[in-house]
Design an enzyme around this catalytic site. Structure first.
Site, PDB file in Angstrom:
ATOM      1  N   ILE A 181       0.842  -1.205   0.000  1.00 58.84           N
ATOM      2  CA  ILE A 181       0.000   0.000   0.000  1.00 58.84           C
ATOM      3  C   ILE A 181       0.874   1.251   0.000  1.00 58.84           C
ATOM      4  O   ILE A 181       0.604   2.219  -0.728  1.00 58.84           O
ATOM      5  CB  ILE A 181      -0.956   0.007   1.212  1.00 58.84           C
ATOM      6  N   LEU A 197      12.975  -2.298   4.717  1.00 57.56           N
ATOM      7  CA  LEU A 197      13.111  -3.307   3.657  1.00 57.56           C
ATOM      8  C   LEU A 197      13.164  -4.718   4.257  1.00 57.56           C
ATOM      9  O   LEU A 197      14.145  -5.443   4.097  1.00 57.56           O
ATOM     10  CB  LEU A 197      14.336  -3.026   2.763  1.00 57.56           C
ATOM     11  N   ASP A 219      14.862   1.603  10.431  1.00 59.65           N
ATOM     12  CA  ASP A 219      13.857   0.897  11.229  1.00 59.65           C
ATOM     13  C   ASP A 219      13.082   1.930  12.048  1.00 59.65           C
ATOM     14  O   ASP A 219      13.699   2.737  12.769  1.00 59.65           O
ATOM     15  CB  ASP A 219      14.606  -0.087  12.152  1.00 59.65           C
ATOM     16  N   THR A 238      -6.234  -1.026  10.104  1.00 62.76           N
ATOM     17  CA  THR A 238      -7.046  -2.054   9.444  1.00 62.76           C
ATOM     18  C   THR A 238      -8.411  -2.195  10.111  1.00 62.76           C
ATOM     19  O   THR A 238      -8.564  -1.865  11.295  1.00 62.76           O
ATOM     20  CB  THR A 238      -6.293  -3.406   9.535  1.00 62.76           C
ATOM     21  N   ASP A 239      -9.370  -2.737   9.362  1.00 60.89           N
ATOM     22  CA  ASP A 239     -10.686  -3.028   9.954  1.00 60.89           C
ATOM     23  C   ASP A 239     -10.613  -4.245  10.876  1.00 60.89           C
ATOM     24  O   ASP A 239     -11.549  -4.506  11.636  1.00 60.89           O
ATOM     25  CB  ASP A 239     -11.743  -3.242   8.868  1.00 60.89           C
ATOM     26  N   GLU A 240      -9.496  -4.994  10.821  1.00 58.98           N
ATOM     27  CA  GLU A 240      -9.400  -6.215  11.634  1.00 58.98           C
ATOM     28  C   GLU A 240      -9.372  -5.907  13.131  1.00 58.98           C
ATOM     29  O   GLU A 240      -9.617  -6.792  13.950  1.00 58.98           O
ATOM     30  CB  GLU A 240      -8.182  -7.046  11.207  1.00 58.98           C
ATOM     31  N   TYR A 251      -1.777 -10.159  14.900  1.00 56.22           N
ATOM     32  CA  TYR A 251      -1.657  -8.998  13.997  1.00 56.22           C
ATOM     33  C   TYR A 251      -2.654  -7.909  14.378  1.00 56.22           C
ATOM     34  O   TYR A 251      -2.267  -6.752  14.611  1.00 56.22           O
ATOM     35  CB  TYR A 251      -1.880  -9.430  12.536  1.00 56.22           C
ATOM     36  N   SER A 310      -1.928  -6.185  17.617  1.00 54.62           N
ATOM     37  CA  SER A 310      -0.816  -5.219  17.573  1.00 54.62           C
ATOM     38  C   SER A 310      -1.244  -3.935  16.859  1.00 54.62           C
ATOM     39  O   SER A 310      -0.834  -2.839  17.243  1.00 54.62           O
ATOM     40  CB  SER A 310       0.414  -5.847  16.901  1.00 54.62           C
ATOM     41  N   LYS A 311      -2.100  -4.057  15.852  1.00 48.96           N
ATOM     42  CA  LYS A 311      -2.591  -2.839  15.178  1.00 48.96           C
ATOM     43  C   LYS A 311      -3.540  -2.069  16.102  1.00 48.96           C
ATOM     44  O   LYS A 311      -3.513  -0.839  16.143  1.00 48.96           O
ATOM     45  CB  LYS A 311      -3.306  -3.195  13.864  1.00 48.96           C
ATOM     46  N   ASN A 370      -7.083  -4.924   1.027  1.00 49.29           N
ATOM     47  CA  ASN A 370      -6.671  -4.324  -0.257  1.00 49.29           C
ATOM     48  C   ASN A 370      -6.212  -5.409  -1.219  1.00 49.29           C
ATOM     49  O   ASN A 370      -5.743  -6.471  -0.800  1.00 49.29           O
ATOM     50  CB  ASN A 370      -5.488  -3.391  -0.040  1.00 49.29           C
ATOM     51  N   ASP A 392      -8.379 -24.806   8.232  1.00 46.64           N
ATOM     52  CA  ASP A 392      -8.674 -23.380   8.417  1.00 46.64           C
ATOM     53  C   ASP A 392      -7.579 -22.703   9.232  1.00 46.64           C
ATOM     54  O   ASP A 392      -6.841 -23.351   9.972  1.00 46.64           O
ATOM     55  CB  ASP A 392     -10.028 -23.226   9.118  1.00 46.64           C
TER      56      ASP A 392
HETATM   57  P1  NAD Z   1       3.384  -4.657   3.531  1.00 44.64           P
HETATM   58  O1  NAD Z   1       3.715  -5.808   4.421  1.00 44.64           O
HETATM   59  O2  NAD Z   1       3.251  -4.899   2.058  1.00 44.64           O
HETATM   60  O3  NAD Z   1       4.485  -3.501   3.707  1.00 44.64           O
HETATM   61  C1  NAD Z   1       4.991  -3.121   4.964  1.00 44.64           C
HETATM   62  C2  NAD Z   1       6.223  -2.260   4.726  1.00 44.64           C
HETATM   63  O4  NAD Z   1       6.723  -1.844   6.002  1.00 44.64           O
HETATM   64  C3  NAD Z   1       7.366  -3.004   4.019  1.00 44.64           C
HETATM   65  O5  NAD Z   1       7.917  -2.187   3.005  1.00 44.64           O
HETATM   66  C4  NAD Z   1       8.380  -3.250   5.138  1.00 44.64           C
HETATM   67  O6  NAD Z   1       9.718  -3.300   4.666  1.00 44.64           O
HETATM   68  C5  NAD Z   1       8.126  -2.046   6.036  1.00 44.64           C
HETATM   69  N1  NAD Z   1       8.528  -2.288   7.435  1.00 44.64           N
HETATM   70  C6  NAD Z   1       8.217  -3.367   8.207  1.00 44.64           C
HETATM   71  N2  NAD Z   1       8.782  -3.229   9.425  1.00 44.64           N
HETATM   72  C7  NAD Z   1       9.434  -2.044   9.427  1.00 44.64           C
HETATM   73  C8  NAD Z   1      10.190  -1.337  10.402  1.00 44.64           C
HETATM   74  N3  NAD Z   1      10.405  -1.853  11.625  1.00 44.64           N
HETATM   75  N4  NAD Z   1      10.718  -0.131  10.063  1.00 44.64           N
HETATM   76  C9  NAD Z   1      10.523   0.385   8.827  1.00 44.64           C
HETATM   77  N5  NAD Z   1       9.838  -0.241   7.865  1.00 44.64           N
HETATM   78  C10 NAD Z   1       9.292  -1.440   8.156  1.00 44.64           C
HETATM   79  O7  NAD Z   1       2.046  -4.043   4.135  1.00 44.64           O
HETATM   80  P2  NAD Z   1       0.824  -3.343   3.380  1.00 44.64           P
HETATM   81  O8  NAD Z   1      -0.147  -4.385   2.979  1.00 44.64           O
HETATM   82  O9  NAD Z   1       1.328  -2.385   2.380  1.00 44.64           O
HETATM   83  O10 NAD Z   1       0.177  -2.546   4.609  1.00 44.64           O
HETATM   84  C11 NAD Z   1       0.610  -1.230   4.944  1.00 44.64           C
HETATM   85  C12 NAD Z   1      -0.147  -0.741   6.160  1.00 44.64           C
HETATM   86  O11 NAD Z   1      -1.550  -0.755   5.896  1.00 44.64           O
HETATM   87  C13 NAD Z   1       0.065  -1.616   7.399  1.00 44.64           C
HETATM   88  O12 NAD Z   1       0.149  -0.771   8.518  1.00 44.64           O
HETATM   89  C14 NAD Z   1      -1.187  -2.474   7.461  1.00 44.64           C
HETATM   90  O13 NAD Z   1      -1.478  -2.818   8.800  1.00 44.64           O
HETATM   91  C15 NAD Z   1      -2.222  -1.524   6.878  1.00 44.64           C
HETATM   92  N6  NAD Z   1      -3.370  -2.163   6.198  1.00 44.64           N
HETATM   93  C16 NAD Z   1      -3.178  -3.139   5.256  1.00 44.64           C
HETATM   94  C17 NAD Z   1      -4.276  -3.690   4.593  1.00 44.64           C
HETATM   95  C18 NAD Z   1      -4.110  -4.730   3.501  1.00 44.64           C
HETATM   96  O14 NAD Z   1      -5.099  -5.262   3.003  1.00 44.64           O
HETATM   97  N7  NAD Z   1      -2.905  -5.041   3.061  1.00 44.64           N
HETATM   98  C19 NAD Z   1      -5.567  -3.253   4.896  1.00 44.64           C
HETATM   99  C20 NAD Z   1      -5.712  -2.249   5.863  1.00 44.64           C
HETATM  100  C21 NAD Z   1      -4.612  -1.706   6.498  1.00 44.64           C
END
Ligand code: NAD
Length: 353
Positions: A14, A36, A60, A135-137, A160, A163-164, A190, A291
């Site tokens: 995202i 990364l 980080d 997230t909606d979770e 997960y 933690s969110k 997404n 499951d």
């Molecule tokens: P993703 O796992 O694709 O990307 C996460 C990114 O964060 C990666 O580039 C990773 O390298 C970076 N990262 C991880 N730990 C890190 C750290 N300690 N320091 C710096 N960078 C770090 O996740 P995504 O699907 O793109 O989700 C992005 C955000 O949106 C998240 O917070 C997730 O909870 C939220 N979200 C995701 C969804 C979904 O459907 N994917 C839906 C709602 C909300």
């Protein structure tokens, strides 16, 4: 007016969609801060990497010294916080990383943002935004009826989502206690281009293309509300620019589907766009597997607040977005072949036994 956006997790699924949109469709500057991890991929940022308005910092978010230094040097107007461990199955196998990045990392970033914000002149202080992407979770599981609205009680069920939820609460507290102008968005599932192929939709597209089994958890009856990633990115930029500090906004596409329904649609699209006479109909590859432990039955979002207050509407239906997504994976083999040949090759995660 052009602003400076610091985007954590900008090399993820995202985050990279947000950064590509910020560079292509706005005049804002962007600094990506990303560790990364396995989920971060600079190739997802390649389309905008040559822009003079884009820069990257390998760091980080849980490193307090680095966060203070990066923020002080870049002087952002907006911090969009997407960095997270994001895969529910991995949180079952190893919750520690989720607590470290999602909870401790968010705390560290909030403290660094607060220190920076307190030192800004008054006019820049009032314009500053800390936008936390969630997230909606966090709301738990719905029965057959009902929708998650912004006042819905938090009832996270997986490591997960717990933690969110914890990180959402920290952000809320930093607004109420310290006055940091923070906002939260909670979005549904997404899907779209550049999605790491451990998640349902890209995994099914790639396995269907390669003639591998299509593992569906349980009976495939779990319901998710799907949103095309560019529609989410558009909503996030709107909230960062026009949202009200202290508020939260739910984002979703009104696209509820059972998992088995999603997999069948993918099979039909792959059959149509990449027919393989030797394989025949891809639905034959569907295999029901044990499951996920604690698998939430249904998520569905009431997005009427962001629609009413900020005028957001998704551009894609599930049908148009899914067609674009399958097309993208067919046209971008190099991106996913490199990902599949590396750390993750499609194996089952999160069985908890
Ligand atoms: P993703 O796992 O694709 O990307 C996460 C990114 O964060 C990666 O580039 C990773 O390298 C970076 N990262 C991880 N730990 C890190 C750290 N300690 N320091 C710096 N960078 C770090 O996740 P995504 O699907 O793109 O989700 C992005 C955000 O949106 C998240 O917070 C997730 O909870 C939220 N979200 C995701 C969804 C979904 O459907 N994917 C839906 C709602 C909300």
């Amino acid at each position: 007016m052009a602003k400076k956006f610091l985007v954590t997790g900008g090399a993820g699924f995202i985050g990279s969609a947000v950064v590509r949109k910020l560079v292509r469709d706005t005049s804002h500057d962007v600094l990506v801060v990303d560790k990364l991890t396995y989920a971060g991929n600079l190739e997802s940022l390649a389309p905008v990497a040559n822009s003079p308005r884009y820069s990257f910092e390998h760091a980080d978010i849980a490193d307090a010294g680095r966060m203070r230094a990066v923020i002080a040097r870049y002087q952002p107007d907006v911090i969009m916080h997407l960095a997270a461990e994001s895969h529910v199955d991995r949180s079952i196998d190893g919750p520690g990383e989720f607590v470290q990045t999602n909870v401790v990392g968010t705390y560290v970033l909030l403290q660094a943002a607060l220190e920076y914000w307190r030192g800004l002149p008054a006019e820049r202080q009032s314009g500053f935004r800390f936008h936390h992407i969630s997230t909606d979770e966090v709301f738990g599981s719905l029965g057959e009826e009902g929708l998650f609205h912004e006042e819905y009680p938090y009832q996270p069920n997986s490591p997960y989502s717990a933690s969110k939820a914890a990180s959402d609460h920290l952000v809320r507290a930093w607004f109420h206690t310290f006055g940091l102008p923070a906002l939260i968005t909670n979005c549904s599932n997404n899907y779209g281009p550049y999605h790491f192929p451990e998640k349902l939709i890209p995994l099914m597209i790639l396995n269907a293309l390669e003639g591998k089994p299509l593992p569906v958890y349980g009976k495939g009856e779990n319901v998710r509300d799907w949103l095309f990633v560019d529609d989410h990115a558009q909503a996030l930029i709107l909230v960062a620019e026009k949202g009200v500090p202290g508020e939260s906004y739910n984002i979703g596409g009104r696209n509820e589907h059972t998992n088995i329904d999603v997999v069948r649609k993918i099979c039909a699209l792959v059959d149509e766009m990449a027919p393989d006479p030797d394989l025949g109909a891809r639905e034959r590859l569907i295999t029901y597997v044990a499951d996920r432990p604690g698998h939430d039955l249904r998520y569905a979002i009431d997005a009427s607040k962001i629609e009413r207050e900020l005028g957001w509407r998704p551009a894609e239906t599930f049908e148009s977005g899914l067609r674009k997504t399958v097309r993208w994976y067919l046209d971008n083999r190099a991106w996913w072949e490199r990902v599949r040949s590396g750390v993750y090759q499609g194996q089952r995660l999160g069985v908890a036994v």
